[in-house]
Design a protein around this motif. Structure first.
Motif, PDB file in Angstrom:
ATOM      1  N   GLY A 155       0.147   8.646  -6.186  1.00  0.00           N
ATOM      2  CA  GLY A 155      -0.478   9.686  -5.121  1.00  0.00           C
ATOM      3  C   GLY A 155      -1.824   9.898  -5.051  1.00  0.00           C
ATOM      4  N   HIS A 156      -2.893   9.949  -6.178  1.00  0.00           N
ATOM      5  CA  HIS A 156      -3.928  10.118  -6.154  1.00  0.00           C
ATOM      6  C   HIS A 156      -5.013   9.129  -5.564  1.00  0.00           C
ATOM      7  CE1 HIS A 156      -3.727   7.841  -9.969  1.00  0.00           C
ATOM      8  NE2 HIS A 156      -4.924   7.530  -9.813  1.00  0.00           N
ATOM      9  N   LEU A 157      -4.432   7.622  -5.020  1.00  0.00           N
ATOM     10  CA  LEU A 157      -5.102   6.586  -4.665  1.00  0.00           C
ATOM     11  C   LEU A 157      -5.662   7.305  -3.293  1.00  0.00           C
ATOM     12  CD1 LEU A 157      -2.959   3.737  -5.706  1.00  0.00           C
ATOM     13  CD2 LEU A 157      -5.115   4.251  -6.435  1.00  0.00           C
ATOM     14  N   THR A 158      -6.627   6.963  -2.904  1.00  0.00           N
ATOM     15  CA  THR A 158      -7.369   7.489  -1.558  1.00  0.00           C
ATOM     16  C   THR A 158      -7.225   6.121  -0.588  1.00  0.00           C
ATOM     17  OG1 THR A 158      -9.371   6.856  -1.922  1.00  0.00           O
ATOM     18  CG2 THR A 158      -8.895   8.735  -2.631  1.00  0.00           C
ATOM     19  N   ASP A 159      -7.572   6.170   0.627  1.00  0.00           N
ATOM     20  CA  ASP A 159      -7.622   5.404   1.493  1.00  0.00           C
ATOM     21  C   ASP A 159      -8.549   4.345   1.194  1.00  0.00           C
ATOM     22  OD1 ASP A 159      -5.273   6.112   3.045  1.00  0.00           O
ATOM     23  OD2 ASP A 159      -6.666   7.265   4.573  1.00  0.00           O
TER      24      ASP A 159
ATOM     25  N   LYS B 187       0.892  -1.265   0.018  1.00  0.00           N
ATOM     26  CA  LYS B 187      -0.029   0.052  -0.055  1.00  0.00           C
ATOM     27  C   LYS B 187       1.032   1.279  -0.034  1.00  0.00           C
ATOM     28  CE  LYS B 187      -2.765   1.216   3.542  1.00  0.00           C
ATOM     29  NZ  LYS B 187      -4.019   1.275   4.526  1.00  0.00           N
ATOM     30  N   GLY B 188       1.975   1.149   0.819  1.00  0.00           N
ATOM     31  CA  GLY B 188       2.666   2.298   0.883  1.00  0.00           C
ATOM     32  C   GLY B 188       3.672   2.711  -0.436  1.00  0.00           C
ATOM     33  N   LYS B 189       4.166   1.534  -1.279  1.00  0.00           N
ATOM     34  CA  LYS B 189       4.682   1.761  -2.439  1.00  0.00           C
ATOM     35  C   LYS B 189       3.437   2.151  -3.512  1.00  0.00           C
ATOM     36  CE  LYS B 189       7.906  -1.980  -1.654  1.00  0.00           C
ATOM     37  NZ  LYS B 189       8.617  -3.150  -2.196  1.00  0.00           N
ATOM     38  N   ALA B 190       2.181   1.617  -3.393  1.00  0.00           N
ATOM     39  CA  ALA B 190       1.285   2.196  -4.319  1.00  0.00           C
ATOM     40  C   ALA B 190       0.959   3.523  -4.135  1.00  0.00           C
ATOM     41  CB  ALA B 190      -0.142   1.176  -4.231  1.00  0.00           C
ATOM     42  N   LYS B 191       0.900   4.063  -2.903  1.00  0.00           N
ATOM     43  CA  LYS B 191       0.280   5.397  -2.873  1.00  0.00           C
ATOM     44  C   LYS B 191       1.676   6.421  -3.320  1.00  0.00           C
ATOM     45  CE  LYS B 191      -2.828   5.596   0.582  1.00  0.00           C
ATOM     46  NZ  LYS B 191      -3.443   6.429   1.759  1.00  0.00           N
ATOM     47  N   LYS B 192       2.873   5.751  -3.114  1.00  0.00           N
ATOM     48  CA  LYS B 192       4.153   6.402  -3.618  1.00  0.00           C
ATOM     49  C   LYS B 192       4.027   6.819  -5.068  1.00  0.00           C
ATOM     50  CE  LYS B 192       9.008   7.010  -2.666  1.00  0.00           C
ATOM     51  NZ  LYS B 192      10.074   6.246  -1.896  1.00  0.00           N
ATOM     52  N   GLN B 193       3.853   5.745  -5.677  1.00  0.00           N
ATOM     53  CA  GLN B 193       3.797   5.616  -7.213  1.00  0.00           C
ATOM     54  C   GLN B 193       2.521   6.297  -7.835  1.00  0.00           C
ATOM     55  OE1 GLN B 193       4.301   1.780  -8.822  1.00  0.00           O
ATOM     56  NE2 GLN B 193       4.176   2.439 -10.904  1.00  0.00           N
TER      57      GLN B 193
ATOM     58  N   GLY C 136     -10.805  -4.639  -8.088  1.00  0.00           N
ATOM     59  CA  GLY C 136     -11.862  -3.718  -8.891  1.00  0.00           C
ATOM     60  C   GLY C 136     -11.893  -2.394  -8.497  1.00  0.00           C
ATOM     61  N   LYS C 137     -11.597  -1.956  -7.143  1.00  0.00           N
ATOM     62  CA  LYS C 137     -11.314  -0.636  -6.723  1.00  0.00           C
ATOM     63  C   LYS C 137     -10.217  -0.040  -7.392  1.00  0.00           C
ATOM     64  CE  LYS C 137     -12.166  -1.363  -2.299  1.00  0.00           C
ATOM     65  NZ  LYS C 137     -11.990  -0.929  -0.802  1.00  0.00           N
ATOM     66  N   LEU C 138      -9.126  -0.612  -7.496  1.00  0.00           N
ATOM     67  CA  LEU C 138      -7.668  -0.184  -7.909  1.00  0.00           C
ATOM     68  C   LEU C 138      -7.978  -0.099  -9.727  1.00  0.00           C
ATOM     69  CD1 LEU C 138      -5.228  -2.038  -5.994  1.00  0.00           C
ATOM     70  CD2 LEU C 138      -5.667   0.259  -5.818  1.00  0.00           C
ATOM     71  N   GLN C 139      -8.848  -0.920 -10.227  1.00  0.00           N
ATOM     72  CA  GLN C 139      -9.013  -0.871 -11.644  1.00  0.00           C
ATOM     73  C   GLN C 139      -9.575   0.257 -12.014  1.00  0.00           C
ATOM     74  OE1 GLN C 139     -10.753  -5.196 -12.196  1.00  0.00           O
ATOM     75  NE2 GLN C 139     -10.510  -4.289 -14.201  1.00  0.00           N
ATOM     76  N   LYS C 140     -10.735   0.568 -11.304  1.00  0.00           N
ATOM     77  CA  LYS C 140     -11.576   1.951 -11.418  1.00  0.00           C
ATOM     78  C   LYS C 140     -10.834   3.157 -11.294  1.00  0.00           C
ATOM     79  CE  LYS C 140     -15.701   4.104  -9.947  1.00  0.00           C
ATOM     80  NZ  LYS C 140     -17.101   3.851  -8.999  1.00  0.00           N
ATOM     81  N   ALA C 141     -10.135   3.217 -10.112  1.00  0.00           N
ATOM     82  CA  ALA C 141      -8.964   4.231  -9.883  1.00  0.00           C
ATOM     83  C   ALA C 141      -8.051   4.710 -10.763  1.00  0.00           C
ATOM     84  CB  ALA C 141      -8.523   4.276  -8.154  1.00  0.00           C
ATOM     85  N   LEU C 142      -7.381   3.524 -11.290  1.00  0.00           N
ATOM     86  CA  LEU C 142      -6.243   3.597 -11.833  1.00  0.00           C
ATOM     87  C   LEU C 142      -6.531   3.540 -13.669  1.00  0.00           C
ATOM     88  CD1 LEU C 142      -3.545   1.524 -10.076  1.00  0.00           C
ATOM     89  CD2 LEU C 142      -3.982   3.951 -10.104  1.00  0.00           C
TER      90      LEU C 142
END
Length: 63
Positions: free
Chosen positions: A24-28, A16-22, A43-49
């Motif tokens: 930055g717009h990902l929410t909790d 999660k830390g690495k993903a948020k670093k890469q 699915g949430k990551l698919q939608k967000a990215l």
């Protein structure tokens, strides 16, 4: 169970830390993981990215 699911279960806080670093717009909320609901997280990551499930699993495997 896939290697991606194993990786999510075993190391989610680190990933999660690495993903948020890469990405930055990902929410909790995008990054909320509940054990046993790996597909929901993907699915949430698919939608967000805006990526496919295969792209998301490859990305997680590369972290």
């Amino acid at each position: 169970m896939s290697a991606t699911n194993d990786k999510i279960k075993g190391n989610w806080n680190e990933l999660k830390g690495k993903a948020k670093k890469q990405y930055g717009h990902l929410t909790d909320d995008d990054m909320t993981y509940t054990e046993g609901k790996e597909d929901e997280l993907l699915g949430k990551l698919q939608k967000a990215l805006g990526k496919t499930k295969d792209e998301i699993t490859s990305w997680i495997d590369s972290l």
